[in-house]
Design an enzyme around this catalytic site. Structure first.
Site, PDB file in Angstrom:
ATOM      1  N   GLY A 199       0.908  -1.093   0.075  1.00 20.14           N
ATOM      2  CA  GLY A 199       0.065   0.058  -0.122  1.00 20.14           C
ATOM      3  C   GLY A 199       0.646   1.356  -0.040  1.00 20.14           C
ATOM      4  CB  SER A 200       4.335   2.038  -0.445  1.00 17.87           C
ATOM      5  OG  SER A 200       4.669   1.784  -1.821  1.00 17.87           O
ATOM      6  NE  ARG A 219      -9.885 -13.790 -14.722  1.00 25.37           N
ATOM      7  CZ  ARG A 219      -8.785 -13.834 -14.163  1.00 25.37           C
ATOM      8  NH1 ARG A 219      -8.492 -12.576 -13.701  1.00 25.37           N
ATOM      9  NH2 ARG A 219      -7.743 -14.618 -14.077  1.00 25.37           N
ATOM     10  NE  ARG A 273      -8.127 -11.678  -8.772  1.00 27.77           N
ATOM     11  CZ  ARG A 273      -8.162 -13.019  -9.312  1.00 27.77           C
ATOM     12  NH1 ARG A 273      -6.933 -13.611  -9.471  1.00 27.77           N
ATOM     13  NH2 ARG A 273      -8.977 -13.521  -9.838  1.00 27.77           N
ATOM     14  CB  ILE A 274      -5.848  -9.886 -15.139  1.00 25.32           C
ATOM     15  CG1 ILE A 274      -4.160  -9.923 -15.000  1.00 25.32           C
ATOM     16  CG2 ILE A 274      -6.370  -9.876 -16.286  1.00 25.32           C
ATOM     17  CD1 ILE A 274      -3.450 -10.992 -15.656  1.00 25.32           C
ATOM     18  CG  ASN A 279      -1.904  -1.090 -13.522  1.00 28.78           C
ATOM     19  OD1 ASN A 279      -1.981  -1.466 -12.442  1.00 28.78           O
ATOM     20  ND2 ASN A 279      -1.144  -1.769 -14.393  1.00 28.78           N
ATOM     21  CG  HIS A 289       3.844  -2.541 -15.113  1.00 27.89           C
ATOM     22  ND1 HIS A 289       3.355  -3.938 -14.705  1.00 27.89           N
ATOM     23  CD2 HIS A 289       5.025  -2.982 -15.983  1.00 27.89           C
ATOM     24  CE1 HIS A 289       4.038  -4.791 -15.245  1.00 27.89           C
ATOM     25  NE2 HIS A 289       5.114  -4.226 -15.907  1.00 27.89           N
ATOM     26  CG  ASP A 309       0.834  -4.682 -17.599  1.00 27.34           C
ATOM     27  OD1 ASP A 309      -0.057  -4.139 -16.551  1.00 27.34           O
ATOM     28  OD2 ASP A 309       1.681  -5.660 -16.968  1.00 27.34           O
ATOM     29  CB  ALA A 332      10.260   6.926  -9.784  1.00 22.77           C
TER      30      ALA A 332
HETATM   31  C1  GAR Z   1       4.301  -1.201  -7.329  1.00 22.62           C
HETATM   32  O1  GAR Z   1       5.876  -1.448  -7.379  1.00 22.62           O
HETATM   33  C2  GAR Z   1       3.593  -1.173  -8.425  1.00 22.62           C
HETATM   34  O2  GAR Z   1       4.230  -0.667  -9.425  1.00 22.62           O
HETATM   35  C3  GAR Z   1       3.450  -2.917  -8.537  1.00 22.62           C
HETATM   36  O3  GAR Z   1       3.341  -3.191  -7.227  1.00 22.62           O
HETATM   37  C4  GAR Z   1       3.820  -2.554  -6.346  1.00 22.62           C
HETATM   38  C5  GAR Z   1       3.028  -2.270  -5.435  1.00 22.62           C
HETATM   39  O4  GAR Z   1       3.556  -1.761  -4.132  1.00 22.62           O
HETATM   40  N1  GAR Z   1       2.568  -3.138  -9.490  1.00 22.62           N
HETATM   41  C6  GAR Z   1       2.716  -4.074 -10.179  1.00 22.62           C
HETATM   42  O5  GAR Z   1       3.721  -4.880 -10.305  1.00 22.62           O
HETATM   43  C7  GAR Z   1       1.412  -4.255 -11.560  1.00 22.62           C
HETATM   44  N2  GAR Z   1       1.657  -5.220 -12.243  1.00 22.62           N
HETATM   45  P1  GAR Z   1       2.602  -0.884  -2.954  1.00 22.62           P
HETATM   46  O6  GAR Z   1       1.632  -2.029  -2.397  1.00 22.62           O
HETATM   47  O7  GAR Z   1       3.642  -0.665  -2.132  1.00 22.62           O
HETATM   48  O8  GAR Z   1       2.141   0.076  -3.635  1.00 22.62           O
END
Ligand code: GAR
Length: 225
Positions: free
Chosen positions: A32-33, A85, A111-112, A127, A129, A168, A196
């Site tokens: 959840g950052s 789904r 999830r997709i 989203n 990525h 994606d 970033a």
């Molecule tokens: C982040 O790095 C985000 O870009 C990635 O999961 C992490 C979640 O971190 N998302 C993916 O890989 C989507 N394909 P967080 O829970 O600390 O925000």
């Protein structure tokens, strides 16, 4: 050309109260950052929005605690609780709609979506990525960062894009490049990319809410920054 509809109508009392604050639905699965970064940007006044609901695909994750600590309604919609789904997707759509969400943000959501979710919020799902798409698409962190390191690229980064039915591969809204250093490990690279992300994601949300995005082919163009 598609015109993303950003739910700008202010409702019956829009004239009396001014434009209403757009509601975000944030979908998470873990740490959840990025959710925290969005909420901090709202609290600082850098992002004119409110979090209407946080939905997690997993119970008991830190992201749910972050939301609850700030008084944001939360829901767990876990795949194992649904027969398909499509049923899971219908539950997501219902929860987002009940919360009056204008814009959906996938912030580490593992999830997709069933196509019914994308249909319910066309060009209204973002989203993030952790790679410079279209490179290293697919998979959850830290796979894209590990793939970048293994491929020997000198630049990686992060991308915010509109969600379509192709994983994606939706039109790109914003990107930041992050150098890959000679002594990087997957963890160190992921950490720098994550820093970033925390700037990029709230800023991309702001641009989508305020910049009147137009999707032309694969390009997202804004009227103003
Ligand atoms: C982040 O790095 C985000 O870009 C990635 O999961 C992490 C979640 O971190 N998302 C993916 O890989 C989507 N394909 P967080 O829970 O600390 O925000």
């Amino acid at each position: 050309m598609a015109e993303p509809g950003m739910g700008e109508s202010g409702g019956d009392n829009a004239v009396a109260t001014g434009p209403r604050t757009p509601a975000l639905g944030v979908l998470v699965s873990g740490r959840g950052s990025n959710l925290r970064a969005i909420l901090d940007a709202i609290a600082r006044g850098d992002l004119r929005a409110r979090a209407g609901i946080v939905i997690s695909s997993r119970a008991g994750v830190p992201a749910l605690e972050i939301a609850a600590a700030r008084g944001i309604p939360t829901r767990v919609i876990a795949p194992r609780d649904y027969p398909s789904r499509a049923a899971e997707g219908a539950a997501v759509v219902a929860a987002l709609s009940e919360a009056g969400v204008d814009l959906v943000v996938l912030a580490g959501y593992a999830r997709i979506f069933d196509p019914c979710v994308v249909r319910a919020f066309p060009y209204r799902i973002l989203n993030i990525h952790p790679s410079l798409l279209p490179a290293f698409a697919g998979g959850m962190a830290p796979k894209p960062q590990a793939d970048a390191l293994a491929a020997g690229v000198k630049l990686s980064g992060c991308t915010v894009h509109f969600v379509t039915d192709e994983v994606d591969a939706g039109p790109i809204i914003a990107q930041v490049a992050v150098p890959v250093l000679d002594d990087d490990t997957v963890e160190r690279l992921a950490e720098r990319i994550l820093a970033a992300e925390h700037t990029l994601l709230p800023e991309a949300i702001r641009r989508v809410l305020e910049g009147h995005p137009r999707v032309t082919g694969r390009r997202v163009l804004f009227d103003h920054r």
